[in-house]
Write an enzyme that holds these catalytic residues in place. Structure first.
Site, mmCIF file in Angstrom:
data_model
loop_
_atom_site.group_PDB
_atom_site.id
_atom_site.type_symbol
_atom_site.label_atom_id
_atom_site.label_comp_id
_atom_site.label_asym_id
_atom_site.label_seq_id
_atom_site.Cartn_x
_atom_site.Cartn_y
_atom_site.Cartn_z
ATOM 1 N N THR A 84 0.867 -1.191 0.000
ATOM 2 C CA THR A 84 0.000 0.000 0.000
ATOM 3 C C THR A 84 0.903 1.240 0.000
ATOM 4 O OG1 THR A 84 -0.199 -0.139 2.420
ATOM 5 C CG2 THR A 84 -2.005 -1.064 1.123
ATOM 6 N N SER A 112 5.565 -1.226 -1.342
ATOM 7 C CA SER A 112 5.092 -0.582 -2.577
ATOM 8 C C SER A 112 6.166 0.315 -3.179
ATOM 9 C CB SER A 112 3.855 0.257 -2.257
ATOM 10 O OG SER A 112 3.538 1.098 -3.336
ATOM 11 N N GLN A 138 7.055 -4.338 -4.739
ATOM 12 C CA GLN A 138 5.963 -4.216 -5.726
ATOM 13 C C GLN A 138 6.259 -3.077 -6.678
ATOM 14 O OE1 GLN A 138 3.589 -1.379 -5.498
ATOM 15 N NE2 GLN A 138 2.796 -1.980 -7.500
ATOM 16 N N TYR A 140 4.861 -1.188 -10.600
ATOM 17 C CA TYR A 140 4.084 -1.107 -11.839
ATOM 18 C C TYR A 140 5.103 -0.979 -12.961
ATOM 19 C CZ TYR A 140 0.365 0.345 -8.602
ATOM 20 O OH TYR A 140 -0.539 0.412 -7.568
ATOM 21 N N THR A 166 2.359 -5.430 -10.368
ATOM 22 C CA THR A 166 0.912 -5.210 -10.321
ATOM 23 C C THR A 166 0.405 -4.906 -11.728
ATOM 24 O OG1 THR A 166 1.090 -4.410 -8.065
ATOM 25 C CG2 THR A 166 -0.913 -3.820 -9.255
ATOM 26 N N LYS A 234 0.515 -9.559 -9.615
ATOM 27 C CA LYS A 234 -0.564 -9.164 -8.699
ATOM 28 C C LYS A 234 -1.699 -8.510 -9.479
ATOM 29 C CE LYS A 234 -1.487 -6.238 -4.666
ATOM 30 N NZ LYS A 234 -2.185 -5.049 -5.178
ATOM 31 N N HIS A 258 -7.316 -5.234 -6.287
ATOM 32 C CA HIS A 258 -6.667 -4.008 -5.812
ATOM 33 C C HIS A 258 -7.483 -3.354 -4.685
ATOM 34 C CE1 HIS A 258 -3.320 -1.318 -7.469
ATOM 35 N NE2 HIS A 258 -3.736 -0.652 -6.410
HETATM 36 C C1 FNR Z 1 -3.432 -0.238 -2.210
HETATM 37 N N1 FNR Z 1 -3.065 -1.275 -3.064
HETATM 38 C C2 FNR Z 1 -1.894 -1.177 -3.788
HETATM 39 N N2 FNR Z 1 -1.494 -2.199 -4.594
HETATM 40 C C3 FNR Z 1 -0.324 -2.137 -5.270
HETATM 41 O O1 FNR Z 1 0.010 -3.084 -5.986
HETATM 42 N N3 FNR Z 1 0.477 -1.036 -5.151
HETATM 43 C C4 FNR Z 1 0.159 0.021 -4.370
HETATM 44 O O2 FNR Z 1 0.915 0.987 -4.262
HETATM 45 C C5 FNR Z 1 -1.086 -0.016 -3.686
HETATM 46 N N4 FNR Z 1 -1.488 1.034 -2.910
HETATM 47 C C6 FNR Z 1 -2.636 0.929 -2.161
HETATM 48 C C7 FNR Z 1 -2.982 1.975 -1.313
HETATM 49 C C8 FNR Z 1 -4.092 1.853 -0.478
HETATM 50 C C9 FNR Z 1 -4.441 2.964 0.443
HETATM 51 C C10 FNR Z 1 -4.875 0.665 -0.513
HETATM 52 C C11 FNR Z 1 -6.067 0.487 0.399
HETATM 53 C C12 FNR Z 1 -4.543 -0.349 -1.373
HETATM 54 C C13 FNR Z 1 -3.847 -2.523 -3.100
HETATM 55 C C14 FNR Z 1 -3.384 -3.491 -2.026
HETATM 56 O O3 FNR Z 1 -2.136 -4.038 -2.343
HETATM 57 C C15 FNR Z 1 -4.347 -4.681 -1.865
HETATM 58 O O4 FNR Z 1 -4.620 -5.238 -3.126
HETATM 59 C C16 FNR Z 1 -5.668 -4.306 -1.173
HETATM 60 O O5 FNR Z 1 -5.484 -3.302 -0.216
HETATM 61 C C17 FNR Z 1 -6.270 -5.531 -0.513
HETATM 62 O O6 FNR Z 1 -7.512 -5.245 -0.001
HETATM 63 P P1 FNR Z 1 -7.791 -4.896 1.560
HETATM 64 O O7 FNR Z 1 -6.983 -5.851 2.416
HETATM 65 O O8 FNR Z 1 -7.407 -3.472 1.738
HETATM 66 O O9 FNR Z 1 -9.264 -5.136 1.672
#
Ligand code: FNR
Length: 365
Positions: A84, A112, A138, A140, A166, A234, A258
């Protein structure tokens, strides 16, 4: 969090409430929000509530063991910290606190590329607690392959043991809360540190993280062939994409929408899991994230074919509420609850639960 009435008080609910009270409302909305109508975000949680577990009895399985083998990591818990962005908005220690707590818990941390701490500092924080702490990076894929390469090299030099690419983000999700709040940039004093000094960045400055719908499997192959680290994909929901991931030498797939922040019409992660697990057929680990809030959710995902699960928002709640201690509490609660539910289900370890043990709940009266 229960999908029916108000959340049942527990560690996660308590930390969530505390985080909501502490955070700037704009940052709370960024953490909590989803894309569009936020259907996928809500469904991730609700879909678990529609599933029940059939325990097996008298198996003499003893107290369940929660450890799992993952690429480049033997983890003490099947709960991984999902990547995240921007932990510095939640707590002054940001990703350093998250890394220390994950390392102490023996949990894999997926850090991230959009972190507010440079990846080398994230791994150093994790290793200050445990020398063999597993940190995956992680990213992109960037439109400029030189930028992607530089990021992957930084991750390898920092000691990350896997890359998580991702692939569910050809464009940024449309998040209405952020639009309403005008939240599109980090506040002064914070930066996406991994983007500093990359090819094309201004001297001493950072490059914007780019998404591109033009990227394809060719770009992924270039990354795979240019670096040694194992790659997990992912954001895989379609079984055919999971098959392609295996064919392209990926070392794992993460079933994820996501956290409901990209395609709002996407199914709940747990609903997509069985078909992806069937397509992969045990050839590589399948992970899931989205909506995991209890040990029952973890065990349901394991029974449906996951090797491990990720949690995103719960870690941010813990971090915002109590810093490192809060993240530690989230991970301890989920590990302990998972051990408890595994034991109640008659499973010896995380590979024990089977698909026949998951059944749909009937409609509510
Ligand atoms: C994310 N997620 C995410 N995924 C990723 O690949 N790179 C990223 O930088 C981010 N940033 C991010 C920020 C915030 C605030 C959230 C809530 C989510 C997605 C994250 O990896 C994951 O897929 C989800 O958060 C899983 O769901 P839950 O556990 O939040 O319900």
């Amino acid at each position: 969090m229960t999908g029916g009435g108000p959340p049942v008080p527990g560690v996660l609910a308590e930390l969530r409430e505390k985080a909501a009270a502490r955070l700037d409302p704009v940052h709370w909305d960024f953490y909590e929000g989803g894309a569009g109508e936020e259907t996928a975000a809500a469904e991730n949680v609700l879909a678990f509530r529609r599933l029940a577990l059939l325990p097996r009895v008298l198996r003499g399985a003893g107290q369940a063991d929660t450890s799992v083998d993952l690429p480049g990591a033997r983890a003490r818990t099947p709960v991984v910290v999902a990547p995240t962005a921007f932990h510095g908005l939640a707590h002054p220690d940001g990703e350093r606190a998250t890394a220390r707590a994950a390392a102490a818990a023996g949990a894999v941390l997926i850090t991230s590329m959009a972190s507010t701490t440079a990846v080398a500092d994230v791994t150093a924080s994790a290793r200050s607690v445990r020398e063999d702490a597993a940190v995956w990076f992680q990213l992109y894929l960037q439109p400029e392959s030189g930028v992607t390469d530089a990021l992957a090299r930084r991750a390898a030099q920092a000691g990350c043991t896997a890359l998580v690419v991702t692939v569910d983000s050809p464009v940024f999700g449309r998040r209405r809360r952020d639009d309403r709040n005008g939240f599109h940039d980090l506040p002064p004093g914070h930066a996406t540190e991994n983007m500093r000094g990359l090819p094309g960045a201004p001297p001493g400055g950072t490059l914007d993280i780019a998404m591109s719908p033009a990227l394809s499997w060719d770009d992924l192959r270039r990354l795979r062939d240019g670096h040694d680290l194992p790659i997990l994909l992912k954001g895989v929901l379609h079984p055919d994409d999971a098959r392609l991931a295996v064919a392209e030498g990926m070392r794992g797939v993460i079933v994820s929408n996501h956290g409901g922040r990209q395609l709002d019409a996407a199914p709940a992660a747990v609903e997509a899991l069985p078909r992806v697990a069937d397509a992969v057929a045990g050839r590589i680990p399948v992970l899931l994230d989205g909506g995991v809030r209890t040990g029952s959710d973890v065990v349901t995902a394991l029974a449906l074919g996951a090797t491990a699960v990720g949690v995103g928002r719960p870690v941010l709640w813990g971090l915002a509420a109590e810093g490192e201690d809060g993240v530690a509490r989230v991970l301890a609660e989920l590990r302990d609850d998972t051990a408890h539910v595994l034991t109640l289900c008659g499973a010896r370890d995380c590979s024990g639960p089977t698909r026949d043990q998951v059944v749909a709940r009937g409609p509510r009266a």
